[in-house]
Design a protein around this motif. Structure first.
Motif, PDB file in Angstrom:
ATOM      1  N   GLY A   1      -7.903  14.774 -12.048  1.00  0.00           N
ATOM      2  CA  GLY A   1      -7.677  15.998 -12.810  1.00  0.00           C
ATOM      3  C   GLY A   1      -6.606  16.909 -12.247  1.00  0.00           C
ATOM      4  N   VAL A   2      -6.093  16.600 -11.059  1.00  0.00           N
ATOM      5  CA  VAL A   2      -5.095  17.464 -10.424  1.00  0.00           C
ATOM      6  C   VAL A   2      -3.706  16.868 -10.619  1.00  0.00           C
ATOM      7  N   PRO A   3      -2.740  17.684 -11.065  1.00  0.00           N
ATOM      8  CA  PRO A   3      -1.402  17.110 -11.268  1.00  0.00           C
ATOM      9  C   PRO A   3      -0.736  16.754  -9.934  1.00  0.00           C
ATOM     10  N   VAL A   4      -0.204  15.531  -9.856  1.00  0.00           N
ATOM     11  CA  VAL A   4       0.540  15.111  -8.652  1.00  0.00           C
ATOM     12  C   VAL A   4       1.833  14.429  -9.102  1.00  0.00           C
ATOM     13  N   ARG A   5       2.797  14.410  -8.184  1.00  0.00           N
ATOM     14  CA  ARG A   5       4.030  13.663  -8.444  1.00  0.00           C
ATOM     15  C   ARG A   5       3.788  12.222  -8.005  1.00  0.00           C
ATOM     16  N   SER A   6       3.761  11.312  -8.956  1.00  0.00           N
ATOM     17  CA  SER A   6       3.408   9.938  -8.610  1.00  0.00           C
ATOM     18  C   SER A   6       4.498   9.255  -7.790  1.00  0.00           C
ATOM     19  N   CYS A   7       5.699   9.808  -7.783  1.00  0.00           N
ATOM     20  CA  CYS A   7       6.759   9.196  -6.966  1.00  0.00           C
ATOM     21  C   CYS A   7       6.546   9.467  -5.486  1.00  0.00           C
TER      22      CYS A   7
ATOM     23  N   LYS B   1       7.644   8.891 -16.157  1.00  0.00           N
ATOM     24  CA  LYS B   1       9.070   8.621 -15.965  1.00  0.00           C
ATOM     25  C   LYS B   1       9.551   8.807 -14.532  1.00  0.00           C
ATOM     26  N   TYR B   2      10.588   8.072 -14.203  1.00  0.00           N
ATOM     27  CA  TYR B   2      11.319   8.261 -12.948  1.00  0.00           C
ATOM     28  C   TYR B   2      12.491   9.193 -13.213  1.00  0.00           C
ATOM     29  N   GLY B   3      12.599  10.257 -12.401  1.00  0.00           N
ATOM     30  CA  GLY B   3      13.757  11.134 -12.555  1.00  0.00           C
ATOM     31  C   GLY B   3      14.474  11.397 -11.253  1.00  0.00           C
ATOM     32  N   CYS B   4      13.716  11.454 -10.141  1.00  0.00           N
ATOM     33  CA  CYS B   4      14.367  11.830  -8.877  1.00  0.00           C
ATOM     34  C   CYS B   4      13.847  11.062  -7.680  1.00  0.00           C
ATOM     35  N   GLY B   5      12.568  10.687  -7.687  1.00  0.00           N
ATOM     36  CA  GLY B   5      11.996   9.941  -6.572  1.00  0.00           C
ATOM     37  C   GLY B   5      11.625  10.787  -5.371  1.00  0.00           C
ATOM     38  N   VAL B   6      11.872  12.100  -5.456  1.00  0.00           N
ATOM     39  CA  VAL B   6      11.610  12.958  -4.294  1.00  0.00           C
ATOM     40  C   VAL B   6      10.824  14.216  -4.682  1.00  0.00           C
ATOM     41  N   ALA B   7      10.035  14.126  -5.740  1.00  0.00           N
ATOM     42  CA  ALA B   7       9.181  15.244  -6.167  1.00  0.00           C
ATOM     43  C   ALA B   7       9.969  16.515  -6.466  1.00  0.00           C
ATOM     44  N   GLN B   8      11.147  16.358  -7.046  1.00  0.00           N
ATOM     45  CA  GLN B   8      11.952  17.523  -7.397  1.00  0.00           C
ATOM     46  C   GLN B   8      12.026  17.768  -8.910  1.00  0.00           C
ATOM     47  N   CYS B   9      11.627  16.779  -9.719  1.00  0.00           N
ATOM     48  CA  CYS B   9      11.836  16.954 -11.161  1.00  0.00           C
ATOM     49  C   CYS B   9      10.551  16.947 -11.985  1.00  0.00           C
ATOM     50  N   GLY B  10       9.486  16.348 -11.465  1.00  0.00           N
ATOM     51  CA  GLY B  10       8.211  16.400 -12.175  1.00  0.00           C
ATOM     52  C   GLY B  10       8.066  15.424 -13.333  1.00  0.00           C
ATOM     53  N   ALA B  11       9.061  14.592 -13.585  1.00  0.00           N
ATOM     54  CA  ALA B  11       8.974  13.664 -14.722  1.00  0.00           C
ATOM     55  C   ALA B  11       7.874  12.624 -14.520  1.00  0.00           C
TER      56      ALA B  11
ATOM     57  N   PRO C   1       0.805  -1.227   0.000  1.00  0.00           N
ATOM     58  CA  PRO C   1       0.000   0.000   0.000  1.00  0.00           C
ATOM     59  C   PRO C   1       0.839   1.280   0.000  1.00  0.00           C
ATOM     60  N   ASP C   2       2.062   1.176   0.527  1.00  0.00           N
ATOM     61  CA  ASP C   2       2.903   2.386   0.583  1.00  0.00           C
ATOM     62  C   ASP C   2       3.881   2.449  -0.594  1.00  0.00           C
ATOM     63  N   GLN C   3       3.653   1.606  -1.581  1.00  0.00           N
ATOM     64  CA  GLN C   3       4.498   1.717  -2.777  1.00  0.00           C
ATOM     65  C   GLN C   3       4.136   3.003  -3.525  1.00  0.00           C
ATOM     66  N   PRO C   4       5.139   3.733  -4.008  1.00  0.00           N
ATOM     67  CA  PRO C   4       4.805   4.916  -4.803  1.00  0.00           C
ATOM     68  C   PRO C   4       4.002   4.521  -6.049  1.00  0.00           C
ATOM     69  N   LEU C   5       3.009   5.326  -6.337  1.00  0.00           N
ATOM     70  CA  LEU C   5       2.163   5.092  -7.495  1.00  0.00           C
ATOM     71  C   LEU C   5       2.997   4.971  -8.777  1.00  0.00           C
TER      72      LEU C   5
END
Lengths: 739, 153
Positions: B53-59, B36-46, B18-22
């Protein structure tokens, strides 16, 4: 990116024994100086060229262009695509001469045949992309391939239709005759491939070009990069594929002493945890499982051979060395020391440049998969494919011919995918072997692996001195560069000639200004931080030192930054040409700038391309704001003007981030930054408006992946001086503005 | 543990923590790799996707928090706004390496849905979480303006 003058490579396995860990001596790329220059030993890897069985001319269909029976034209690219548009550039050359329709065109990377794919800008000694050479090496090769393929399609149609070849034309993918007969490439290709290969290939005259130089051509691969369809190495899916994540040494030069993975192996889905010469690999069914397990592995390290200095200690040593005599001279015109000694006015400045990370968005990765036929397939961003092919062969003890390199487009490169020890590619091969080729395995570095994995733009210190005589004339110029060699201890160390690593001094040793006495010296340092070419290589620091110091000199003479440069560039018309064009387009010295805005000027040649940039800058509350950059470039024949503009825009943005705020530091040998929160490339809110102008030229094409970058730092710094009176000599500005 | 994720209008049963990143559920369990994976810490937005409808960082979004939501990835955006953004991106030849562009487009489409006529400042503010190491930013700005113009017409 590799230096332009990569003269010599020799991947020959000189040792008969094949060690599971890599022997550097086995793939030393060597250059031997001779009276005429460099004579080189080179052993071609893999399959030999299929140049006509009887020694006849090479069929384009066996080498550079594939056409399927359903009409798909696949350009087989010797050059690597990392975003710079090389694939599109090669395709443009083929489409132009072949007469293809862009909708039928795609591109695939190929390797393992140096006769076909060796980089001609490096004397053909090795395949690779670097030094902004992709268009130079491909200019004739791919146009001729396209033209030969066209003539063979025409010959097939002529035969089939019973009409003279001269009456047949090819346009937008259709072969047609005045009688109304026409056919697509797919219908003709089988017959075309067995036509005699033309030996005397007439290329189109520039006046006939419809693709080369066209402003309206869009990149063939753009749509797949807007809908998620473009696959990178990270996206490759193979049945049963495992994912490996790495634990690398915390300091450069440390090695694994031991590890405990008992707890990690309890996690469902963990396949294995293994030590390889480059660290510890956690192999699992997917990325998240591997990451979770990695947190549970404890590793003890042997740091006895590790680099333990911090960045302050390194710079302290460099500053001291900069005050001493250089250990080798890269240029010595006249007697600079004597001229400066006798000068009326002496200027001195010391510059400091930090380590920089490439920090491409796709963290490094590679995949190794031994298939049912026993062929070891290696997927990755193979910028120097033959070298990696050799490395994989060595670390897996697999014959070269049983290895297939699958070349993927990469999510940014900037030089990082051209590394002498193959780093992540070697890891994939080592891990695959260690798990007995039980399944395909993808090694995926995390951002932190990538940031802390070494191979940085080296840190450098430049000590500059200049002398003006009593008339204010510039009579002497000295530049002492202190820093690590990029190529020493790598397969490229043959590039070091007479103690000079050209990649350390390029841009300084060939600075173009007419000065009677010039000395450029180098002191190469011994630091265990692994370093590498980073977009524009030596010019990333030499352009800054030369062009900002020149600005100081010009100020001391009371001259104008543009006119003074032009006066000293009389023998360098291409430098002068771009400078004049940039000044004109920027309205330099003519246009009234908004209150608090200042222009800064810079001009620099790198990789045989000439770029001038004029930055319009203000400094607001200590923050440097770059409003606009006007650039003029001379790249010879402009094959894809829009790609050239895009690369200058990108080069400016990449370079601007580096001078403003990128700073890779170490504490007791460990890298301080791990992610984009602490290592900070440029973001959109810092991006200036960029206006790019291309000098019209019929000279052979040169490259533009790198040359847009070097002038931006000094152009901004020179404007910042006008705004604040501060000469920024310590980079990045975040540090140097307050120092 | 099994979860049901509704991605691009389709339900996917995934057996993940359940706590796996989306992000990794979308990429590895569902097999959609445009995110895409770019940073894993919500710093790059890839890794940007839309959640209702709301943009989120899936990582940085846990799978359990995405259960029940309408998840949209680059493969699934097809509304008028997103299509205009994608077409403008192609027409202005925005991408270089292309790796970050899925995330850029997800952020841009969300911006235009909220703010149909964004200023440069609006664009800088909405897009500054999306890193592009190729620095295609000038064309990103231009493509967002172009998409806005086309949507207005």
């Amino acid at each position: 990116m590799l230096p332009k003058k990569l003269q010599a490579m020799n991947f020959a396995a000189s040792e008969s024994s094949v060690a599971p860990t890599l022997s550097r001596r086995g793939f030393l790329i060597s250059a031997a100086a001779t009276a005429t220059g460099l004579a080189i030993g080179y052993q071609v890897l893999g399959a030999k060229a299929s140049a006509g069985a009887a020694g006849g001319p090479l069929s384009p269909f066996a080498s550079y262009v594939e056409i399927s029976e359903d009409g798909v034209v696949t350009v087989l690219s010797s050059q690597f695509e990392m975003g710079q548009g090389a694939y599109h550039g090669l395709a443009t050359l083929v489409v132009e001469e072949l007469g293809a329709n862009w909708d039928q065109v795609t591109v695939r990377g190929v390797s393992a045949n140096n006769d076909l794919y060796g980089n001609l800008a490096w004397g053909g000694v090795a395949q690779g992309s670097g030094g902004s050479t992709s268009m130079a090496t491909s200019w004739d090769r791919y146009r001729k391939a396209g033209a030969a393929a066209r003539e063979m399609l025409i010959a097939a149609a002529a035969q089939s239709w019973g009409v003279p070849a001269a009456e047949i034309s090819v346009k937008e993918g259709v072969v047609s005759h005045a009688s109304g007969r026409s056919a697509g490439f797919g219908a003709l290709v089988k017959a075309a491939a067995s036509q005699p290969v033309p030996t005397d290939i007439a290329l189109k005259a520039p006046s006939e070009w419809t693709e080369i130089g066209s402003e309206s051509t869009k990149r063939y691969d753009r749509v797949g990069k807007t809908n998620g369809a473009q696959d990178f190495t990270i996206d490759v899916k193979l049945p049963g594929m495992l994912t490996a994540v790495m634990i690398h040494p915390p300091k450069f030069g440390a090695t694994v002493a031991g590890f405990d993975a008992a707890e990690a192996k309890q996690i469902a889905g963990v396949h294995d945890v293994i030590a390889i010469p480059r660290g510890v690999a956690v192999v699992a069914k997917d990325m998240w499982t591997a990451l979770k397990a990695r947190d549970l592995v404890t590793v003890s390290w042997d740091e006895s051979q590790a680099e333990t200095r911090g960045i302050d200690e390194i710079f302290t040593e460099y500053r001291a060395l900069a005050e001493q005599a250089p250990t080798a001279m890269a240029r010595n015109d006249g007697d600079a020391a004597a001229a400066i000694g006798a000068a009326e006015t002496v200027l001195e400045a010391t510059y400091e440049f930090p380590f920089l990370a490439h920090a491409a968005l796709e963290p490094l990765n590679a995949i190794a998969h031994r298939d049912a036929d026993g062929v070891l397939n290696i997927y990755g961003g193979h910028q120097i494919p033959d070298l990696y092919h050799y490395i994989v062969s060595q670390v897996t003890e697999t014959p070269m011919e049983q290895i297939r390199m699958v070349i993927m487009k990469t999510g940014g490169g900037f030089g990082r995918r051209a590394v002498g020890d193959g780093d992540v590619v070697a890891e994939a091969a080592m891990i695959a072997r260690a798990i007995g080729y039980a399944a395909p395995v993808k090694v995926q570095w995390t951002r932190e692996n990538d940031m802390r994995g070494g191979r940085y733009r080296p840190a450098y210190v430049h000590k500059m001195r200049a002398g003006l005589d009593k008339d204010g004339k510039l009579v002497g110029f000295e530049n002492h560069i202190v820093g690590q060699s990029i190529v020493a201890g790598t397969p490229f160390e043959g590039l070091i000639q007479n103690g000079i690593d050209q990649t350390s001094v390029e841009g300084a040793s060939n600075q173009p200004y007419a000065i009677p006495n010039v000395a450029v010296g180098l002191t190469t340092t011994d630091v265990k931080v692994p370093v590498l070419w980073w977009r524009a290589v030596g010019s990333t620091h030499t352009a800054y030192a030369v062009e900002t110091f020149m600005d100081e000199i010009i100020e001391a003479t009371g001259g104008d930054p543009v006119q003074y440069r032009l006066d000293l560039l009389k023998d360098h018309p291409r430098h002068a040409g771009v400078l004049k064009l940039a000044a004109e387009k920027a309205g330099y010295g003519k246009k009234a700038l908004p209150e608090g805005h200042y222009h800064g000027v810079s001009v620099h040649e790198s990789f045989a391309s000439y770029v001038a940039e004029i930055a319009e800058v203000s400094v607001e509350g200590g923050e440097v704001v770059v409003h606009k950059v006007t650039a003029a470039v001379d790249v010879g024949t402009a094959i894809n003007p829009d790609t050239i503009k895009a690369q200058v825009e990108g080069g400016v943005g990449f370079g601007l981030g580096s001078v403003l705020q990128e700073d890779l530091t170490l504490t007791q040998g460990a890298v301080d930054q791990g992610n984009y929160d602490s290592y900070m490339p440029l973001r959109i809110d810092q991006m200036p408006e960029i206006d790019v102008h291309i000098v019209e030229s019929d000279a052979p094409p040169t490259g533009i992946g790198e040359p847009g970058l070097p002038p931006i730092g000094p152009a901004v710094a020179n404007a910042v001086y006008r705004a604040t009176g501060t000469r920024v000599r310590i980079l990045p500005f975040a540090k140097g503005m307050v120092a | 543990m099994e979860h049901v994720l509704k991605i691009n209008g389709q339900e996917h049963r995934v057996d993940v923590d359940p706590d796996q990143p989306l992000l990794w559920a979308i990429r590895d369990a569902v097999g959609l790799t445009g995110t895409k994976y770019g940073c894993g810490v919500a710093q790059c937005g890839a890794c940007t996707v839309h959640l209702n409808g709301v943009p989120v960082r899936s990582c940085q979004t846990f799978v359990e928090d995405a259960v029940g939501a309408e998840i949209t990835t680059i493969e699934g955006i097809g509304d008028k706004v997103a299509t205009a953004v994608q077409e403008a991106w192609a027409d202005l030849d925005v991408p270089q390496c292309g790796y970050c562009q899925s995330g850029q487009i997800m952020s841009a489409a969300a911006l235009l849905s909220e703010t149909p006529k964004p200023t440069d400042a609006d664009i800088d503010s909405a897009m500054s979480g999306n890193l592009c190491r190729c620095a295609t930013y000038q064309r990103i700005r231009g493509a967002i303006h172009e998409a806005a113009k086309r949507l207005e017409a």
